[in-house]
Design an enzyme around this catalytic site. Structure first.
Site, PDB file in Angstrom:
ATOM      1  N   ILE A  10       0.822  -1.211   0.000  1.00  0.00           N
ATOM      2  CA  ILE A  10       0.000   0.000   0.000  1.00  0.00           C
ATOM      3  C   ILE A  10       0.864   1.273   0.000  1.00  0.00           C
ATOM      4  O   ILE A  10       0.403   2.342  -0.407  1.00  0.00           O
ATOM      5  CB  ILE A  10      -0.952  -0.017   1.225  1.00  0.00           C
ATOM      6  CG1 ILE A  10      -2.176   0.835   0.974  1.00  0.00           C
ATOM      7  CG2 ILE A  10      -0.239   0.384   2.508  1.00  0.00           C
ATOM      8  CD1 ILE A  10      -3.305   0.577   1.964  1.00  0.00           C
ATOM      9  N   GLU A  48       6.689  -4.737  11.130  1.00  0.00           N
ATOM     10  CA  GLU A  48       5.522  -4.018  11.666  1.00  0.00           C
ATOM     11  C   GLU A  48       4.274  -4.883  11.690  1.00  0.00           C
ATOM     12  O   GLU A  48       3.481  -4.803  12.621  1.00  0.00           O
ATOM     13  CB  GLU A  48       5.263  -2.755  10.840  1.00  0.00           C
ATOM     14  CG  GLU A  48       6.305  -1.682  11.113  1.00  0.00           C
ATOM     15  CD  GLU A  48       6.211  -0.498  10.170  1.00  0.00           C
ATOM     16  OE1 GLU A  48       5.277  -0.443   9.360  1.00  0.00           O
ATOM     17  OE2 GLU A  48       7.104   0.361  10.260  1.00  0.00           O
ATOM     18  N   HIS A  63       5.753 -12.064   5.894  1.00  0.00           N
ATOM     19  CA  HIS A  63       5.611 -11.568   4.528  1.00  0.00           C
ATOM     20  C   HIS A  63       6.983 -11.321   3.939  1.00  0.00           C
ATOM     21  O   HIS A  63       7.896 -10.877   4.638  1.00  0.00           O
ATOM     22  CB  HIS A  63       4.774 -10.285   4.470  1.00  0.00           C
ATOM     23  CG  HIS A  63       5.206  -9.227   5.443  1.00  0.00           C
ATOM     24  ND1 HIS A  63       4.879  -9.291   6.785  1.00  0.00           N
ATOM     25  CD2 HIS A  63       5.945  -8.107   5.280  1.00  0.00           C
ATOM     26  CE1 HIS A  63       5.399  -8.228   7.405  1.00  0.00           C
ATOM     27  NE2 HIS A  63       6.058  -7.501   6.518  1.00  0.00           N
ATOM     28  N   HIS A  91       8.839  -9.015   1.134  1.00  0.00           N
ATOM     29  CA  HIS A  91       8.755  -7.859   0.245  1.00  0.00           C
ATOM     30  C   HIS A  91       9.517  -8.222  -1.028  1.00  0.00           C
ATOM     31  O   HIS A  91      10.644  -8.730  -0.948  1.00  0.00           O
ATOM     32  CB  HIS A  91       9.460  -6.649   0.853  1.00  0.00           C
ATOM     33  CG  HIS A  91       8.891  -6.167   2.149  1.00  0.00           C
ATOM     34  ND1 HIS A  91       8.053  -5.069   2.228  1.00  0.00           N
ATOM     35  CD2 HIS A  91       9.034  -6.604   3.420  1.00  0.00           C
ATOM     36  CE1 HIS A  91       7.725  -4.855   3.502  1.00  0.00           C
ATOM     37  NE2 HIS A  91       8.307  -5.782   4.246  1.00  0.00           N
TER      38      HIS A  91
HETATM   39  P1  AMP Z   1       7.052  -4.771   7.647  1.00  0.00           P
HETATM   40  O1  AMP Z   1       7.581  -3.471   8.160  1.00  0.00           O
HETATM   41  O2  AMP Z   1       8.117  -5.650   7.069  1.00  0.00           O
HETATM   42  O3  AMP Z   1       6.160  -5.480   8.648  1.00  0.00           O
HETATM   43  O4  AMP Z   1       6.160  -4.387   6.391  1.00  0.00           O
HETATM   44  C1  AMP Z   1       4.793  -4.176   6.445  1.00  0.00           C
HETATM   45  C2  AMP Z   1       4.381  -3.662   5.091  1.00  0.00           C
HETATM   46  O5  AMP Z   1       2.986  -3.813   4.959  1.00  0.00           O
HETATM   47  C3  AMP Z   1       4.698  -2.177   4.838  1.00  0.00           C
HETATM   48  O6  AMP Z   1       5.531  -2.059   3.695  1.00  0.00           O
HETATM   49  C4  AMP Z   1       3.317  -1.547   4.645  1.00  0.00           C
HETATM   50  O7  AMP Z   1       3.326  -0.511   3.682  1.00  0.00           O
HETATM   51  C5  AMP Z   1       2.494  -2.739   4.179  1.00  0.00           C
HETATM   52  N1  AMP Z   1       1.064  -2.660   4.414  1.00  0.00           N
HETATM   53  C6  AMP Z   1       0.436  -2.320   5.570  1.00  0.00           C
HETATM   54  N2  AMP Z   1      -0.904  -2.381   5.416  1.00  0.00           N
HETATM   55  C7  AMP Z   1      -1.121  -2.791   4.129  1.00  0.00           C
HETATM   56  C8  AMP Z   1      -2.291  -3.048   3.369  1.00  0.00           C
HETATM   57  N3  AMP Z   1      -3.513  -2.899   3.870  1.00  0.00           N
HETATM   58  N4  AMP Z   1      -2.139  -3.450   2.079  1.00  0.00           N
HETATM   59  C9  AMP Z   1      -0.905  -3.585   1.560  1.00  0.00           C
HETATM   60  N5  AMP Z   1       0.231  -3.374   2.222  1.00  0.00           N
HETATM   61  C10 AMP Z   1       0.128  -2.972   3.496  1.00  0.00           C
END
Ligand code: AMP
Length: 121
Positions: free
Chosen positions: A34, A102, A107, A109
């Protein structure tokens, strides 16, 4: 850390909130981040309830592990960033607080579509 069913990716998996879907099969769901950090910024998540890579490596079935690794490659091909089309990308997973995680659902990336630059800034 035990799995928290209220995390945002669990809600996406339950279809309670939408995502910009790239690919889905029995083992993974992939969607666009997002808040993209690069031209292409995709996420690939396992369908199982795993907090992070350590949890996944310790507790996932061999089928789930293969499914996630293969899923990353399928998504990279779909996005035309894989080595099969002469490109490349970065696959990265953050693990817990020290790793900068977070969202507490494993997940990966996938960053691509341009030169990705330094690994750690
Ligand atoms: P991390 O810091 O590795 O946990 O990455 C979490 C990622 O999730 C971040 O890059 C956010 O931009 C992404 N994110 C959070 N909410 C959403 C959402 N609803 N749809 C897509 N990506 C998201």
């Amino acid at each position: 850390m035990s799995y928290d069913d209220s995390n945002i990716f669990a809600k996406i998996l339950r279809k309670e909130i939408p995502c910009n879907k790239i690919y889905e099969d029995d083992f993974v769901l992939s969607f666009h981040d997002i808040n993209p950090q690069k031209k292409i910024h995709a996420l690939v998540i396992p369908k199982g309830k795993y907090v992070d890579l350590d949890d996944f490596s310790s507790n996932a079935t061999s089928e789930e592990i293969v499914g996630l690794i293969k899923g990353i490659n399928i998504v990279a091909k779909k996005l035309c960033i894989s080595t099969e089309v002469g490109k490349g990308y970065r696959a990265l997973t953050n693990i817990s607080d020290d790793g900068g995680q977070e969202v507490p659902h494993l997940h990966f990336h996938l960053f691509g579509g341009e030169k990705i630059g330094k690994m750690v800034e």
